[in-house]
Design an enzyme around this catalytic site. Structure first.
Site, PDB file in Angstrom:
ATOM      1  N   HIS A 142       0.897  -1.412  -0.074  1.00 46.82           N
ATOM      2  CA  HIS A 142       0.115   0.087  -0.009  1.00 46.82           C
ATOM      3  C   HIS A 142       1.245   1.440  -0.040  1.00 46.82           C
ATOM      4  CE1 HIS A 142      -3.097  -2.380   0.220  1.00 46.82           C
ATOM      5  NE2 HIS A 142      -3.677  -2.259   1.540  1.00 46.82           N
ATOM      6  N   HIS A 214      -9.594   2.376   0.499  1.00 39.56           N
ATOM      7  CA  HIS A 214      -9.621   1.024   1.561  1.00 39.56           C
ATOM      8  C   HIS A 214     -10.208   1.031   2.706  1.00 39.56           C
ATOM      9  CE1 HIS A 214      -8.090  -2.139   3.900  1.00 39.56           C
ATOM     10  NE2 HIS A 214      -6.444  -2.337   2.832  1.00 39.56           N
ATOM     11  N   SER A 215     -11.721   1.333   2.403  1.00 41.01           N
ATOM     12  CA  SER A 215     -12.986   1.407   3.414  1.00 41.01           C
ATOM     13  C   SER A 215     -13.508   0.084   3.486  1.00 41.01           C
ATOM     14  CB  SER A 215     -14.277   1.737   2.256  1.00 41.01           C
ATOM     15  OG  SER A 215     -13.940   3.379   2.297  1.00 41.01           O
ATOM     16  N   TYR A 216     -13.679  -0.177   5.037  1.00 39.34           N
ATOM     17  CA  TYR A 216     -14.038  -2.040   5.158  1.00 39.34           C
ATOM     18  C   TYR A 216     -15.185  -1.415   5.528  1.00 39.34           C
ATOM     19  CZ  TYR A 216      -9.184  -2.736   6.961  1.00 39.34           C
ATOM     20  OH  TYR A 216      -8.177  -3.003   6.620  1.00 39.34           O
ATOM     21  N   ASP A 280      -7.821 -12.745   0.901  1.00 35.73           N
ATOM     22  CA  ASP A 280      -7.423 -11.710   1.573  1.00 35.73           C
ATOM     23  C   ASP A 280      -6.879 -11.662  -0.147  1.00 35.73           C
ATOM     24  OD1 ASP A 280      -5.421  -9.433   1.710  1.00 35.73           O
ATOM     25  OD2 ASP A 280      -4.549 -10.283   3.342  1.00 35.73           O
ATOM     26  N   GLU A 345     -11.486  -3.263  -2.352  1.00 36.32           N
ATOM     27  CA  GLU A 345     -10.541  -3.063  -3.078  1.00 36.32           C
ATOM     28  C   GLU A 345     -10.151  -3.258  -4.768  1.00 36.32           C
ATOM     29  OE1 GLU A 345      -6.993  -3.303  -0.658  1.00 36.32           O
ATOM     30  OE2 GLU A 345      -8.031  -3.715   0.352  1.00 36.32           O
TER      31      GLU A 345
HETATM   32  C1  GLA Z   1      -4.892  -5.452   2.801  1.00 32.38           C
HETATM   33  C2  GLA Z   1      -3.864  -5.942   2.187  1.00 32.38           C
HETATM   34  C3  GLA Z   1      -4.061  -7.262   3.692  1.00 32.38           C
HETATM   35  C4  GLA Z   1      -3.877  -5.884   5.309  1.00 32.38           C
HETATM   36  C5  GLA Z   1      -5.078  -5.473   4.684  1.00 32.38           C
HETATM   37  C6  GLA Z   1      -4.806  -4.012   6.013  1.00 32.38           C
HETATM   38  O1  GLA Z   1      -6.201  -5.237   2.270  1.00 32.38           O
HETATM   39  O2  GLA Z   1      -4.253  -6.597   1.551  1.00 32.38           O
HETATM   40  O3  GLA Z   1      -2.862  -8.368   3.046  1.00 32.38           O
HETATM   41  O4  GLA Z   1      -2.628  -5.680   5.054  1.00 32.38           O
HETATM   42  O5  GLA Z   1      -4.696  -4.769   3.756  1.00 32.38           O
HETATM   43  O6  GLA Z   1      -4.501  -4.727   7.307  1.00 32.38           O
END
Ligand code: GLA
Length: 380
Positions: A142, A214-216, A280, A345
């Protein structure tokens, strides 16, 4: 007779006036649609002498979007559930100290210069080897140590009160990337409950670029502690498998018959245990060039649906595997636990600068990088 004619005349005039009034009302209704869009500002602390402001956009339906100029991060997304109650579907913090804490896992932020991972941070551009800052198990994640999520953006509200423009100049050499890169991100909250994110960038030296947000999300808005019951569907027949440090192996595999298969709507909790740590990964979207709807997620508890459209070829679905309840300054003191929220993302594939089979992420002087992603909220 005269009286009858007069009465009919008056009646006709009255009828016209009513119809006219109705039209005017309708018209003024649609023009107030724009007038109702609202943008407010509030101080959100300061960092290294720079003021941080929270901007809140509100649309005609009352939906709210919060944005800060630190990291260009989204701070709140308040939407209606099926039962008409309002709730915030975005993970976040109640203050700037939350966002600046070391363990902040990029909540709501703009990610760059290169979203996702670059193996050992090494890559070549025009035959020259560059070293992006390492910050994740010997890899660059990132954008490195101080990515676009940790810088202060210049924020400019746009006319109409439904968009906020953010600008940042990443200097030549910053975090190991060549070229002065000028980036613009415009967030728009539309009248149909969409959050549109439009990115553009230009460079003065050939570089690599991969921008995302990077919104959750947890669509239950705090009602369920995990996203296991969310139902996800992705238009993606393939994904890019990764090694133990989450670097793509370079293979492109079919999802069919594996836990990665979300081609049909599937409860996230159903197969998550079959994937080490949880999801992930980067899915390869079935799409042509251009903006296209690619995925949706549904929370049966609240009835909320989130639909994602993008111009990007890939989507990192991350199931919040590293959330462990240890973040401080969280909104309403919420404990963000493992699998407590998910990210979608939109991006080019991870480590593309080192993978010849992946679409190029090179940006040259004279070219304009663009990416558009739209998150739309509804209920069913
Ligand atoms: C991304 C990565 C993950 C993690 C998150 C943040 O989505 O793919 O592995 O690092 O960011 O925690």
């Amino acid at each position: 007779m005269m009286l009858k004619k007069l009465m009919t005349g008056i009646f006709i005039i009255l009828l016209f006036s009513i119809v006219n009034l109705a039209c005017t009302f309708n018209h003024s209704n649609s023009s107030t649609m724009n007038a109702i869009a609202k943008l407010t500002k509030a101080p959100f602390g300061s960092i290294e002498g720079q003021e941080i402001t929270q901007y809140t956009l509100t649309n005609v339906n009352g939906m709210q979007l919060g944005i800060i100029n630190y990291g260009g991060a989204l701070t709140k997304i308040i939407t209606k559930a099926k039962d008409s109650s309002w709730g915030d579907v975005l993970t976040g913090f109640d203050s700037l100290s939350g966002f600046t804490q070391k363990a902040n896992p990029y909540f709501g932020a703009i990610i760059g210069r290169y979203a996702n991972r670059i193996a050992k941070g090494k890559y070549k551009v025009d035959g020259i080897e560059y070293h992006a800052a390492l910050n994740n198990n010997g890899q660059s994640l990132h954008g490195g140590l101080k990515g676009f999520d940790k810088v202060v953006w210049t924020a400019t509200p746009l006319a109409g009160d439904s968009s906020l423009q953010l600008n940042y100049i990443s200097k030549d050499g910053e975090e190991g990337y060549p070229g002065n890169l000028k980036i613009q991100v415009v967030y728009t909250l539309t009248a149909n409950n969409s959050i549109k994110i439009e990115y553009t960038a230009t460079t003065d030296k050939t570089t690599v670029i991969n921008l995302t947000n990077h919104s959750y999300f947890n669509l239950s808005a705090g009602k369920s502690p995990t996203i296991y019951d969310h139902i996800l569907q992705m238009n993606a027949n393939q994904y890019t498998p990764v090694d133990t440090v989450l670097i793509p192996t370079g293979e492109i595999l079919d999802v069919k018959g594996t836990p990665m298969d979300f081609t049909q709507p599937k409860r996230i909790g159903d197969d998550i245990d079959k994937v080490q740590g949880g999801y992930d990964h980067n899915w390869i979207l079935n799409k042509a060039a251009g903006l296209q709807e690619v995925t949706n997620v549904y929370d049966p508890l609240s009835g909320r649906v989130l639909t994602v459209a993008t111009t990007e070829p890939g989507l990192q679905f991350y199931s919040g595997n590293f959330l462990d309840g240890s973040l401080t300054h969280t909104k309403n003191g919420i404990n963000y636990i493992k699998h407590g929220a998910l990210t979608l993302e939109t991006q080019h594939y991870p480590d593309a600068p080192n993978q010849s089979k992946f679409q190029s992420t090179i940006l040259k002087p004279g070219e304009v990088y663009t990416q558009t992603t739209v998150y739309t909220f509804s209920t069913k």
